[in-house]
Design a protein around this motif. Structure first.
Motif, PDB file in Angstrom:
ATOM      1  N   VAL A 110       0.828  -1.202   0.000  1.00 10.44           N
ATOM      2  CA  VAL A 110       0.000   0.000   0.000  1.00 10.44           C
ATOM      3  C   VAL A 110       0.865   1.255   0.000  1.00 10.44           C
ATOM      4  CG1 VAL A 110      -1.866  -1.191   1.216  1.00 10.44           C
ATOM      5  CG2 VAL A 110      -0.190   0.137   2.518  1.00 10.44           C
ATOM      6  N   THR A 111       0.246   2.358  -0.387  1.00 11.45           N
ATOM      7  CA  THR A 111       0.883   3.664  -0.384  1.00 11.45           C
ATOM      8  C   THR A 111      -0.184   4.724  -0.161  1.00 11.45           C
ATOM      9  OG1 THR A 111       2.311   5.170  -1.636  1.00 11.45           O
ATOM     10  CG2 THR A 111       0.617   3.990  -2.888  1.00 11.45           C
TER      11      THR A 111
ATOM     12  N   ILE B 256      -1.684  -1.190  -4.009  1.00 14.36           N
ATOM     13  CA  ILE B 256      -0.989  -1.374  -5.284  1.00 14.36           C
ATOM     14  C   ILE B 256      -1.160  -2.804  -5.782  1.00 14.36           C
ATOM     15  CG2 ILE B 256       1.271  -1.315  -6.425  1.00 14.36           C
ATOM     16  CD1 ILE B 256       2.051   0.853  -4.346  1.00 14.36           C
TER      17      ILE B 256
ATOM     18  N   ASN C 181      -0.490   9.076  -4.748  1.00 14.80           N
ATOM     19  CA  ASN C 181      -1.134   8.827  -6.038  1.00 14.80           C
ATOM     20  C   ASN C 181      -0.107   8.493  -7.113  1.00 14.80           C
ATOM     21  OD1 ASN C 181      -3.862   9.233  -5.273  1.00 14.80           O
ATOM     22  ND2 ASN C 181      -3.589  11.457  -5.379  1.00 14.80           N
TER      23      ASN C 181
ATOM     24  N   LYS D 121      -3.878   3.327  -0.582  1.00 19.59           N
ATOM     25  CA  LYS D 121      -4.113   2.839  -1.941  1.00 19.59           C
ATOM     26  C   LYS D 121      -3.405   1.510  -2.101  1.00 19.59           C
ATOM     27  CE  LYS D 121      -4.338   7.610  -3.459  1.00 19.59           C
ATOM     28  NZ  LYS D 121      -4.421   8.068  -2.056  1.00 19.59           N
TER      29      LYS D 121
ATOM     30  N   TYR E  36       1.069   4.942  -6.659  1.00 24.06           N
ATOM     31  CA  TYR E  36      -0.039   4.043  -6.969  1.00 24.06           C
ATOM     32  C   TYR E  36      -0.135   3.790  -8.470  1.00 24.06           C
ATOM     33  CZ  TYR E  36      -4.916   2.494  -7.380  1.00 24.06           C
ATOM     34  OH  TYR E  36      -6.068   1.803  -7.682  1.00 24.06           O
TER      35      TYR E  36
END
Length: 263
Positions: A101-102, A185, A105, A183, A108
């Motif tokens: 996850v990150t 990935i 944006n 987010k 991502y």
């Protein structure tokens, strides 16, 4: 005298079974509610009539204690090849997964290969760490627990986090984050998580615990205990009674549900 245990002269001769618990909510925590893994495993021990002392300690130390000392148990431990001979594997107690996850944006949307040179957080001695190494990530920041990783990504000390679903989300909210801001990935299924025991543990004790855990899993009781710790419905993919329907890789069944049923 407990059935299934050796006949000892008195209680002082009876082995003390150490049950090592995770300090990783919602699996388990010494603070507040115990967690669903703790409840599942302790229920099986009590029904099997196996006495135990509950212990909370750093995860890596718990692994060493169960590997090197007799009569130890721990859960949930992912059953992966390099651990196979280090423990006696009792029975599955949880379905989980990993996800990268990150909050960014840009990351991502970046090509996956470009991420492998970036700093990424992962819990030590966990499938998250092993997965990153297998994938070729070069700058892995090892942390003691998911909450430490959550604080790091919130402070932008790392921009990527290889995390477990429910423990990762739990830790992120506790650290002050909002799960929808993460987010996803990619995500990966992992082997089942087990109750594991010290090598050479009495086979009759193992058999009694295995029978109780198998019955709890088959009846749906494990799923009901797990669900009871959450106010939202858990995704079918993390329940034993369901047949997983989602894929891996770029698909994201857990991270961005509009109905709140995420792990």
């Amino acid at each position: 005298m407990l059935a299934g245990l050796p006949a000892y002269a008195d209680d002082e001769d009876r082995p003390v079974f150490k049950l090592y618990h995770p300090e990783n909510p919602p699996w388990g925590s010494r603070e507040g509610e115990n967690g669903f893994i703790v409840e599942i495993v302790e229920t099986a021990f009590k029904r099997a009539g196996i006495p135990f002392d509950a212990v909370y300690a750093p995860w890596k130390r718990e692994q060493t204690m169960v590997q090197k000392h007799p009569n130890g148990f721990m859960a949930p431990l992912t059953r992966v090849e390099h651990r196979e001979k280090l423990y006696t594997w009792v029975a599955p107690v949880n379905i989980s997964f990993l996800q990268l996850v990150t909050r960014s944006n840009a990351l991502y949307e970046a090509p996956f290969e470009e991420l492998k040179g970036m700093q990424v957080a992962a819990r030590m001695e966990s499938p998250a760490e092993f997965m990153l190494k297998d994938l070729g990530f070069q700058s892995i920041t090892i942390v003691e627990d998911e909450e430490a990783a959550a604080r790091m990504i919130l402070a932008d000390r790392v921009l990527l986090w290889m995390q477990r679903g429910l423990p990762g989300h739990w830790a992120y909210e506790k650290a002050g984050g909002r799960v929808p801001d993460l987010k996803v990935i990619r995500f990966w299924r992992t082997p089942l998580q087990y109750l594991a025991a010290s090598p050479g543990t009495d086979p009759e004790v193992i058999a009694k615990l295995r029978a109780e855990l198998d019955a709890m899993r088959a009846s749906g009781e494990m799923d009901r205990i797990k669900q009871s710790y959450f106010s939202f419905p858990l995704h079918c993919d993390v329940l034993f009674a369901c047949t997983p329907a989602s894929g891996e890789g770029n698909a994201k069944p857990f991270g961005h549900s509009t109905e709140g049923d995420t792990e």
